[in-house]
Design a protein around this motif. Structure first.
Motif, PDB file in Angstrom:
ATOM      1  N   THR B 289     -86.525  31.842 -74.141  1.00  0.00           N
ATOM      2  CA  THR B 289     -85.792  32.052 -75.384  1.00  0.00           C
ATOM      3  C   THR B 289     -85.044  30.791 -75.793  1.00  0.00           C
ATOM      4  OG1 THR B 289     -83.946  32.939 -74.099  1.00  0.00           O
ATOM      5  CG2 THR B 289     -85.521  34.533 -75.017  1.00  0.00           C
ATOM      6  N   ALA B 290     -84.683  29.957 -74.831  1.00  0.00           N
ATOM      7  CA  ALA B 290     -83.887  28.775 -75.175  1.00  0.00           C
ATOM      8  C   ALA B 290     -83.977  27.728 -74.076  1.00  0.00           C
ATOM      9  CB  ALA B 290     -82.425  29.168 -75.361  1.00  0.00           C
ATOM     10  N   SER B 291     -83.785  26.488 -74.491  1.00  0.00           N
ATOM     11  CA  SER B 291     -83.606  25.425 -73.499  1.00  0.00           C
ATOM     12  C   SER B 291     -82.655  24.381 -74.063  1.00  0.00           C
ATOM     13  CB  SER B 291     -84.944  24.779 -73.125  1.00  0.00           C
ATOM     14  OG  SER B 291     -85.526  24.124 -74.222  1.00  0.00           O
ATOM     15  N   ALA B 292     -81.842  23.809 -73.186  1.00  0.00           N
ATOM     16  CA  ALA B 292     -80.929  22.730 -73.574  1.00  0.00           C
ATOM     17  C   ALA B 292     -81.137  21.563 -72.627  1.00  0.00           C
ATOM     18  CB  ALA B 292     -79.481  23.218 -73.512  1.00  0.00           C
ATOM     19  N   HIS B 293     -81.261  20.378 -73.181  1.00  0.00           N
ATOM     20  CA  HIS B 293     -81.621  19.182 -72.401  1.00  0.00           C
ATOM     21  C   HIS B 293     -80.599  18.095 -72.686  1.00  0.00           C
ATOM     22  CE1 HIS B 293     -85.934  20.773 -72.369  1.00  0.00           C
ATOM     23  NE2 HIS B 293     -85.387  21.438 -73.375  1.00  0.00           N
ATOM     24  N   ASP B 294     -79.847  17.717 -71.688  1.00  0.00           N
ATOM     25  CA  ASP B 294     -78.908  16.601 -71.831  1.00  0.00           C
ATOM     26  C   ASP B 294     -79.316  15.498 -70.888  1.00  0.00           C
ATOM     27  OD1 ASP B 294     -76.667  17.192 -73.759  1.00  0.00           O
ATOM     28  OD2 ASP B 294     -76.760  19.077 -72.604  1.00  0.00           O
ATOM     29  N   VAL B 295     -79.760  14.392 -71.473  1.00  0.00           N
ATOM     30  CA  VAL B 295     -80.381  13.329 -70.687  1.00  0.00           C
ATOM     31  C   VAL B 295     -79.527  12.075 -70.770  1.00  0.00           C
ATOM     32  CG1 VAL B 295     -82.458  11.924 -70.434  1.00  0.00           C
ATOM     33  CG2 VAL B 295     -82.652  14.292 -71.207  1.00  0.00           C
ATOM     34  N   ARG B 296     -79.340  11.450 -69.613  1.00  0.00           N
ATOM     35  CA  ARG B 296     -78.682  10.138 -69.562  1.00  0.00           C
ATOM     36  C   ARG B 296     -79.644   9.165 -68.906  1.00  0.00           C
ATOM     37  NH1 ARG B 296     -73.135   9.532 -68.408  1.00  0.00           N
ATOM     38  NH2 ARG B 296     -73.748   8.797 -66.352  1.00  0.00           N
ATOM     39  N   ALA B 297     -79.781   7.994 -69.529  1.00  0.00           N
ATOM     40  CA  ALA B 297     -80.727   7.006 -69.015  1.00  0.00           C
ATOM     41  C   ALA B 297     -80.073   5.644 -68.938  1.00  0.00           C
ATOM     42  CB  ALA B 297     -81.940   6.921 -69.946  1.00  0.00           C
ATOM     43  N   GLU B 298     -80.445   4.874 -67.924  1.00  0.00           N
ATOM     44  CA  GLU B 298     -79.872   3.538 -67.806  1.00  0.00           C
ATOM     45  C   GLU B 298     -80.584   2.568 -68.745  1.00  0.00           C
ATOM     46  OE1 GLU B 298     -80.499   1.603 -64.001  1.00  0.00           O
ATOM     47  OE2 GLU B 298     -82.406   2.607 -63.699  1.00  0.00           O
ATOM     48  N   THR B 299     -79.818   1.634 -69.259  1.00  0.00           N
ATOM     49  CA  THR B 299     -80.395   0.515 -70.005  1.00  0.00           C
ATOM     50  C   THR B 299     -79.491  -0.687 -69.776  1.00  0.00           C
ATOM     51  OG1 THR B 299     -81.322  -0.178 -72.136  1.00  0.00           O
ATOM     52  CG2 THR B 299     -79.190   0.963 -72.195  1.00  0.00           C
ATOM     53  N   SER B 300     -79.878  -1.829 -70.335  1.00  0.00           N
ATOM     54  CA  SER B 300     -79.051  -3.022 -70.151  1.00  0.00           C
ATOM     55  C   SER B 300     -77.976  -3.064 -71.227  1.00  0.00           C
ATOM     56  CB  SER B 300     -79.918  -4.281 -70.227  1.00  0.00           C
ATOM     57  OG  SER B 300     -80.366  -4.481 -71.559  1.00  0.00           O
ATOM     58  N   ARG B 301     -77.084  -4.030 -71.119  1.00  0.00           N
ATOM     59  CA  ARG B 301     -76.053  -4.177 -72.155  1.00  0.00           C
ATOM     60  C   ARG B 301     -76.581  -4.938 -73.368  1.00  0.00           C
ATOM     61  NH1 ARG B 301     -71.521  -2.059 -70.215  1.00  0.00           N
ATOM     62  NH2 ARG B 301     -71.014  -2.383 -68.015  1.00  0.00           N
ATOM     63  N   TYR B 302     -77.727  -5.599 -73.211  1.00  0.00           N
ATOM     64  CA  TYR B 302     -78.208  -6.422 -74.337  1.00  0.00           C
ATOM     65  C   TYR B 302     -79.399  -5.823 -75.068  1.00  0.00           C
ATOM     66  CZ  TYR B 302     -81.104  -8.247 -70.485  1.00  0.00           C
ATOM     67  OH  TYR B 302     -81.949  -8.362 -69.414  1.00  0.00           O
ATOM     68  N   GLU B 303     -80.019  -4.799 -74.492  1.00  0.00           N
ATOM     69  CA  GLU B 303     -81.109  -4.120 -75.194  1.00  0.00           C
ATOM     70  C   GLU B 303     -81.054  -2.626 -74.863  1.00  0.00           C
ATOM     71  OE1 GLU B 303     -84.958  -7.002 -75.388  1.00  0.00           O
ATOM     72  OE2 GLU B 303     -84.087  -6.729 -73.413  1.00  0.00           O
ATOM     73  N   THR B 304     -81.527  -1.797 -75.803  1.00  0.00           N
ATOM     74  CA  THR B 304     -81.550  -0.353 -75.585  1.00  0.00           C
ATOM     75  C   THR B 304     -82.995   0.090 -75.432  1.00  0.00           C
ATOM     76  OG1 THR B 304     -79.567  -0.137 -76.934  1.00  0.00           O
ATOM     77  CG2 THR B 304     -80.822   1.878 -76.500  1.00  0.00           C
ATOM     78  N   HIS B 305     -83.331   0.382 -74.196  1.00  0.00           N
ATOM     79  CA  HIS B 305     -84.702   0.833 -73.932  1.00  0.00           C
ATOM     80  C   HIS B 305     -84.833   2.302 -74.331  1.00  0.00           C
ATOM     81  CE1 HIS B 305     -88.513   1.492 -71.986  1.00  0.00           C
ATOM     82  NE2 HIS B 305     -88.001   2.524 -71.340  1.00  0.00           N
ATOM     83  N   ILE B 306     -85.929   2.605 -75.037  1.00  0.00           N
ATOM     84  CA  ILE B 306     -86.145   3.980 -75.519  1.00  0.00           C
ATOM     85  C   ILE B 306     -87.536   4.433 -75.098  1.00  0.00           C
ATOM     86  CG2 ILE B 306     -86.402   5.396 -77.590  1.00  0.00           C
ATOM     87  CD1 ILE B 306     -84.540   3.298 -78.980  1.00  0.00           C
ATOM     88  N   GLU B 307     -87.650   5.648 -74.632  1.00  0.00           N
ATOM     89  CA  GLU B 307     -88.980   6.204 -74.370  1.00  0.00           C
ATOM     90  C   GLU B 307     -88.945   7.713 -74.578  1.00  0.00           C
ATOM     91  OE1 GLU B 307     -89.610   4.527 -70.480  1.00  0.00           O
ATOM     92  OE2 GLU B 307     -88.707   6.232 -69.467  1.00  0.00           O
ATOM     93  N   ASP B 308     -90.128   8.315 -74.618  1.00  0.00           N
ATOM     94  CA  ASP B 308     -90.252   9.717 -75.052  1.00  0.00           C
ATOM     95  C   ASP B 308     -89.982  10.709 -73.923  1.00  0.00           C
ATOM     96  OD1 ASP B 308     -90.755   9.222 -77.701  1.00  0.00           O
ATOM     97  OD2 ASP B 308     -92.916   9.042 -77.404  1.00  0.00           O
TER      98      ASP B 308
END
Lengths: 212, 729
Positions: B289-308
């Motif tokens: 009936t429901a799902s909640a997803h809270d994700v924390r991911a590491e990245t550097s201070r000079y670039e923001t890495h993004i993935e699916d």
């Protein structure tokens, strides 16, 4: 002492003592004394800078060794590993540098018939040794049965660990460590394949062992 | 669909470049020794954050054979770069005294030999004003706006759910650890730069380097015919490549620079660590009936890495109410990058573990639970699926694996010290496609040459493209050559994101179809041809001979046709436009992975005993190569599940296992018999050749299948990868 290296009955070079041999000591003295001469035995034109290197460093030695049946006498920096000798000085780049620390096996070659990590083997300790690399395995156009088995089984993807896997596999078959899939896996575990071709490498070794 | 008969496509053929690879003749980047080449070795920062207060290079420069030591004190100024992919400011080497992460390049030594360069690099003394870095994902705060997604009201639905599970999963940082370390040879000829560089996309590399060096991309020639594995870390522009180019310009000699195994851990990217909080709500029958997803991911201070990472959680199962947030936690680390199955492989672990937890909670078979939540269409986009054969993957996998022998009750099968368990998981991966061109040339001798600036990191690109081209041209494979790995070839999709076959393959098909039709037109218009006047649609080509489809005796060879018409060759440019801007379908490949593990009850050691993967990847061009990719991904997945873990000492930010002895990867002895099955089918909505990509999907789901098997074996639910023995004691 250097003649021990040509005798497969004694310890492999990687386990032999690290003290300079009489011959390397003399060669070192010669180099330190003046311009290094590589002698008349260098069999292939050297694309790298063996002579220049020796001239620029006081840490050189003269070493004679046979690689794939060709005798080379080189004056070489004492710090040069067999792997770097092959790759940077003899232009035999089939042996690969994966970790340079003996942990991955990509640099595996045969020294006096035994498999060794060439990245951990200093060239100066190989006076008189017989080295076989991936380039020396085929007989002309005829591939070694394990090379053919790697093709038949699709036992590689990127191919970078392949020379080391094949050299290690050749030795594994010669050593007779092919009694079962488990035994092959155990005795091939010094060679990492990051593409993950282990299942097929094991089949290739099996195929070759079965032919013997 | 091609009217041509299929002979090469679908056949298990040996690789076209196999001989080069088994004889040591394949030239990888650092195998190139151009005349006068010298060696560069990078000096790494010994602190994780702070400033350089002094660099003493005198001892290094005094070494005979040292040509130059370059640091921020004397480096040429490089243009600032504004990165878009990932967003941020890529690190330009030696531009200031700031240390952003442990191991950041602070100097480079160039010398006539590698030994001299290595020794001299050890003599460079660097003083720092060091600060304590923040490198622990668990102890740092996110920054910037989260990426969010929502449908329905997940919180309300969770509150009212008959069954609710709240879990936190963690995945470790993983390093690609391709066998070939990142490295290159850089040579300047006047203003032109040649790079023998390991690159999954030579034109991306040329473009990236042009930005970093402030020069036109056309002046940079990137050559990369062989790649010793990459898995995603060989198409971004990393600092060491810029350093090699700068060094070569400074010393006016070709420079070879290969990172050491240790330097790979901070010199190129990695799969980032994640924390994934997941809540599931369902009714008693197991309908979500429901799902909640809270994700924390590491990245550097000079670039923001993004993935699916969020995609599996929003479209794999029918769920009316979904809420997702993806937060980036900037740390004093180098920037992560895409690693095989990027995002999806990380997101599948929590989602597929949670489904297993829910199945256990409800007393349902894990496959039955998934079937009950199989969506009719993609609920995240409201688009119909182009093809989705996941049910068939479950059915075939269960049969081949012997799933019916699984005991639902955990810890109920034991063999001596070993607890035995079975687990499964689903997987999904996006079918990416991008614009590609391939030139096709048929010579009068009846051989064909195809060229495209794509790459091969081990998948066997040249082989599978040759298979496609051979059938489309009606030639035997041995008369077709496919060239890749050179930025001067026609622009084509890079070799990443499982898009190579869909993209480049579609342009191969198009180019070969065009060329074949040219030849047919030439023949039917030629009064001296036996095919004169025949309807072109009724002509096929086989074995280099054009003939009437229903009358094979009537025809002639390409060679005769071209010779009689005084044509040295025919040529065509194949093209593929890539995915359309607005999709009419939801395009994904799917997987179901089944595995059996044994867990030592006293030692906590996990051994994978067997594994079966079943895939819906569309049409399979090259079955032997597809099989190898799947077995390789299962092997990588075993590493992700049980072994691979980059360990950082948070006191100073150093990676303590930056080598192949302590960063464990699977070896021969870790890998049992593995089996891959591709479900028959094709997807002509996705692309003209019906493929959905397979390099990533074969990995997604392996790790959760193992974790679920460990639970079935032991009754212990491990929500952190890798699953280490101590977690099971």
């Amino acid at each position: 002492m250097s003649t021990e290296l040509t005798d497969p009955a004694v310890s492999p070079p990687a386990e032999s003592g690290s003290a300079p041999t009489r011959r390397t000591f003399i060669a070192t003295t010669t180099v330190a004394g003046g311009a290094a001469l590589a002698g008349g035995l260098v069999a292939v034109p050297l694309p790298g800078s063996v002579e220049a290197a020796a001239a620029e460093t006081p840490h050189g030695s003269r070493v004679s060794l046979t690689v794939n049946g060709v005798r080379h006498t080189v004056t070489i920096d004492n710090r040069t590993s067999l792997l770097d000798l092959l790759r940077e000085h003899l232009d035999l780049t089939g042996s690969k540098k994966g970790c340079n620390a003996g942990a991955c096996g990509a640099c595996t070659v045969l020294v006096d018939g035994r498999r060794v990590n060439s990245c951990l083997t200093l060239t100066v300790r190989l006076d008189g040794a017989e080295v076989t690399t991936i380039e020396g395995l085929a007989k002309g156009d005829r591939l070694h049965p394990l090379q053919q088995a790697f093709i038949d089984q699709d036992a590689f993807q990127c191919g970078y660990c392949t020379p080391g896997q094949i050299m290690s596999g050749v030795a594994c078959v010669q050593e007779g460590h092919t009694g079962s899939a488990e035994e092959i896996r155990e005795w091939m575990s010094g060679n990492i394949c990051r593409c993950g071709c282990y299942v097929k490498i094991e089949r290739a070794v099996q195929q070759t062992a079965g032919r013997k | 669909m091609s009217p041509q008969p299929q002979a090469a496509v679908g056949a298990a053929v040996p690789r076209v470049d196999a001989r080069l690879r088994v004889t040591g003749q394949a030239k990888y980047a650092a195998d190139n020794n151009p005349d006068g080449v010298v060696h560069a070795v990078i000096v790494d920062s010994g602190v994780g954050r702070g400033r350089i207060t002094g660099i003493d290079t005198r001892a290094a420069e005094a070494e005979k054979g040292v040509l130059k030591v370059i640091s921020h004190l004397n480096a040429p100024e490089l243009p600032p770069v504004e990165g878009q992919f990932p967003p941020g400011k890529p690190l330009q080497p030696f531009q200031d005294d700031r240390i952003r992460f442990f191991g950041q390049p602070v100097a480079v030594v160039v010398a006539t030999t590698l030994e001299i360069a290595q020794h001299a690099a050890s003599l460079v003394k660097v003083c720092y004003d060091a600060q304590r870095p923040a490198t622990d994902l668990a102890a740092a705060d996110p920054a910037g706006e989260p990426e969010t997604y929502a449908r329905g009201d997940a919180d309300e639905a969770l509150d009212s759910a008959a069954v609710r599970l709240d879990m936190t999963y963690r995945t470790a940082r993983n390093h690609h650890n391709a066998m070939e370390a990142a490295g290159l040879v850089a040579r300047w000829d006047g203003d032109k730069l040649t790079l023998w560089e390991k690159s999954q996309a030579t034109q991306y590399t040329a473009f990236g380097m042009s930005g970093a060096l402030g020069m036109p991309p056309d002046d940079i020639h990137v050559i990369s015919p062989f790649i010793g594995g990459a898995f995603g870390n060989a198409f971004s522009t990393w600092p060491h490549s810029v350093i090699a180019a700068v060094a070569a310009r400074e010393v006016q000699r070709p420079v070879k620079l290969a990172l050491t195994r240790k330097q790979l851990y901070f010199g190129v990217g990695y799969r980032p660590a994640y924390e994934y909080e997941l809540s599931l709500g369902s009714n008693r029958r197991g309908c979500l009936t429901a799902s909640a997803h809270d994700v924390r991911a590491e990245t550097s201070r000079y670039e923001t890495h993004i993935e699916d990472v969020l995609v599996p959680g929003r479209m794999l199962y029918s769920t009316p109410n979904v809420r997702q947030a993806y937060r980036h936690v900037p740390l004093d680390v180098n920037t992560p990058t895409w690693m095989r199955g990027p995002g999806y492989a990380s997101g599948a672990f929590p989602v597929e573990s949670a489904m297993d937890e829910l199945a256990h909670e409800l007393g349902l078979d894990p496959i039955e639970l998934r079937l009950r939540n199989e969506p009719a269409d993609d609920e995240s986009t409201n688009l119909p699926f182009s093809t989705r054969r996941l049910r068939e993957c479950y059915r075939v996998g269960a049969r081949e694996f012997g799933w019916q022998r699984r005991r639902p009750k955990p810890r109920s099968r034991r063999e001596g010290d070993w607890l035995i368990g079975m687990g499964m998981a689903a997987g999904v991966y996006d079918t990416a496609r991008s614009e590609s061109r391939t030139s096709v040339r048929l010579d009068a001798d009846g051989t064909a040459l195809l060229q495209a600036a794509t790459a091969d990191m081990g998948a066997g690109t040249a082989t599978s493209m040759t298979q496609l081209a051979a059938d489309a041209l009606g030639l035997p494979m041995r008369r077709v050559t496919f060239r890749l790995g050179d930025s001067r070839l026609p622009p084509a999709a890079g070799h990443f994101g499982s898009q190579t076959m869909a993209s480049v393959g579609s342009s191969v098909q198009d180019g070969c179809d065009k060329l074949r039709r040219q030849a047919i037109e030439l023949a039917v218009g030629d009064e001296e041809s036996p095919l004169h006047g025949v309807d072109p649609a009724g002509i096929v080509v086989q074995g280099g001979r054009l003939h009437v489809k229903d009358d094979p005796a009537r025809g002639e060879t390409y060679r005769r046709l071209l010779a009689r018409n005084n044509r040295t060759h025919l040529e065509a440019m194949g093209s593929y436009a890539g995915a359309p801007e607005s999709a009419k379908f939801s395009f994904y490949a799917y997987a179901a992975t089944f595995t059996e593990v044994a867990v030592d009850a006293r030692l906590g050691l996990v051994r994978v005993r067997r594994m079966v993967g079943v895939y819906d990847a569309g049409r399979i061009i090259s079955p032997a190569l597809a099989d190898s990719q799947a077995l390789g991904a299962m092997t990588g997945g075993i590493g992700q599940a049980l072994l691979e873990h980059t360990v950082t000492d948070h006191r100073d930010g150093r990676i303590v296992n930056a080598n192949l002895a302590d960063y464990l990867v699977p070896t021969h002895a870790d890998i049992p018999e593995l089996k891959a099955i591709y479900i028959d089918g094709e997807d002509y909505e996705a692309d003209p050749i019906g493929v959905k990509g397979l390099g990533e999907i074969v990995l997604v789901g392996v790790a959760p299948a193992i974790a679920n098997a460990v639970f079935n074996a032991t009754g212990r639910r491990i929500r952190e990868l890798p699953i280490k023995p101590e977690a099971l004691l």
